[in-house]
Write a protein that holds these residues in place. Structure first.
Motif, short mmCIF file in Angstrom:
data_model
loop_
_atom_site.label_atom_id
_atom_site.label_comp_id
_atom_site.label_asym_id
_atom_site.label_seq_id
_atom_site.Cartn_x
_atom_site.Cartn_y
_atom_site.Cartn_z
N THR A 95 1.05 -4.10 -0.39
CA THR A 95 2.49 -4.16 -0.24
C THR A 95 2.90 -4.00 1.23
O THR A 95 2.12 -3.52 2.06
CB THR A 95 3.16 -3.05 -1.07
N THR A 96 4.12 -4.41 1.52
CA THR A 96 4.64 -4.26 2.88
C THR A 96 5.24 -2.88 3.09
O THR A 96 5.11 -2.29 4.16
CB THR A 96 5.73 -5.32 3.13
N PHE A 97 5.88 -2.33 2.05
CA PHE A 97 6.55 -1.04 2.17
C PHE A 97 6.00 -0.05 1.16
O PHE A 97 5.94 -0.34 -0.04
CB PHE A 97 8.06 -1.20 1.95
N GLU A 98 5.60 1.14 1.62
CA GLU A 98 4.96 2.10 0.72
C GLU A 98 5.93 2.71 -0.28
O GLU A 98 5.51 3.24 -1.30
CB GLU A 98 4.28 3.21 1.52
N ASN A 99 7.24 2.65 -0.01
CA ASN A 99 8.21 3.21 -0.95
C ASN A 99 8.80 2.14 -1.87
O ASN A 99 9.82 2.35 -2.51
CB ASN A 99 9.34 3.93 -0.20
N ARG A 108 1.82 3.09 -12.16
CA ARG A 108 2.01 3.52 -13.54
C ARG A 108 1.34 2.56 -14.51
O ARG A 108 0.92 2.95 -15.60
CB ARG A 108 3.50 3.64 -13.87
N ALA A 109 1.25 1.30 -14.12
CA ALA A 109 0.62 0.29 -14.98
C ALA A 109 -0.90 0.41 -14.98
O ALA A 109 -1.57 -0.18 -15.83
CB ALA A 109 1.02 -1.11 -14.54
N GLY A 110 -1.45 1.17 -14.03
CA GLY A 110 -2.89 1.38 -14.02
C GLY A 110 -3.62 0.98 -12.76
O GLY A 110 -4.85 1.05 -12.71
N ALA A 111 -2.90 0.55 -11.72
CA ALA A 111 -3.56 0.23 -10.46
C ALA A 111 -4.23 1.48 -9.90
O ALA A 111 -3.74 2.60 -10.05
CB ALA A 111 -2.54 -0.32 -9.45
N ALA A 112 -5.38 1.29 -9.26
CA ALA A 112 -6.15 2.43 -8.74
C ALA A 112 -5.54 2.99 -7.46
O ALA A 112 -5.90 4.08 -7.04
CB ALA A 112 -7.59 2.01 -8.48
N GLY A 113 -4.64 2.24 -6.84
CA GLY A 113 -4.02 2.70 -5.61
C GLY A 113 -3.35 1.55 -4.90
O GLY A 113 -3.25 0.44 -5.45
N PHE A 114 -2.90 1.80 -3.69
CA PHE A 114 -2.24 0.72 -2.95
C PHE A 114 -2.60 0.77 -1.48
O PHE A 114 -3.04 1.80 -0.96
CB PHE A 114 -0.73 0.78 -3.13
#
Length: 226
Positions: A95-99, A108-114
């Motif tokens: 993503t471009t923006f962490e917020n 919440r859908a299950g991604a391990a991180g960003f």
């Protein structure tokens, strides 16, 4: 026949699929990861729908998933991958923006991180290796901020009742971003003991991984931002 996954990290190369609607971004990611001897980019996709199709065909270990895309976005694509593949890949949202609210929904859908798109090449490579061996990418400060902005229910008592005192303590340390070795050192116990406690926490919360457990802790008021 589906491609064989590398499975245990350290045996074979980590198989990665790149998902982004910008070809230039995918090219840059491919160059960075392709330079690593333990990684192999096995597919690319420009939409979430294509991502699911490519993942079904290639069975990667890790998917780098853009969250904002036409057609099917990264959140829905993550949900489909985790729901339909018997051995789903680890998903890292980019993503471009962490917020970005999309990031929170993807976690919440299950991604391990960003990862942020401005992350250094070393951070990208390290993140792929981390999730490939079964860990989660936790960024406590960012998760705290996202949880504060998207808190849904505050039922710390209900969540606390599902955990033993030691499990509750472990969950708090997980929310600080500590890994198993660091938790073991803090509590003065063995790594295997901590691993068992973490597994019990995930089971009690119905969480897929550490990221979802920490989000549940914030959303239920068990730990609070700040």
């Amino acid at each position: 026949m589906a491609a064989q996954r590398s499975g245990d990290f350290g045996v074979g190369r980590v198989r990665v699929v790149l998902v982004d609607d910008e070809r230039l971004v995918r090219t840059a990611l491919r160059v960075i990861l392709g330079a690593e001897p333990d990684m192999e980019v096995v597919g690319e996709a420009a939409t979430g729908a294509e991502a699911v199709s490519v993942a079904w065909r290639e069975r990667p270990d890790v998917v780098l998933m853009d969250v904002r895309m036409p057609d099917v976005d990264g959140i829905r694509a993550t949900e489909r991958l985790l729901a339909t593949l018997e051995e789903p890949p680890k998903v890292i949202v980019v993503t471009t923006f962490e917020n970005d609210s999309y990031v929170y929904d993807a976690l919440r859908a299950g991604a391990a991180g960003f990862l942020l798109k401005r992350a250094a090449a070393g951070e990208l490579v390290g993140a792929v290796r981390l999730v490939a061996r079964g860990d989660s990418l936790l960024f406590p400060e960012a998760v705290r901020a996202l949880a504060a902005a998207h808190a849904r229910e505050r039922r710390s008592g209900a969540l606390r009742a599902r955990l033993t005192p030691r499990e509750a303590e472990v969950l708090r340390l997980m929310a600080e971003g500590l890994n198993n070795a660091e938790i073991a050192a803090r509590l003065g116990v063995g790594n295997q003991t901590v691993k068992s406690h973490v597994a019990a926490v995930l089971s009690a919360l119905g969480a897929r991984d550490r990221t979802q457990a920490v989000i549940a802790a914030y959303e239920n008021g068990f730990v609070t931002p700040g």
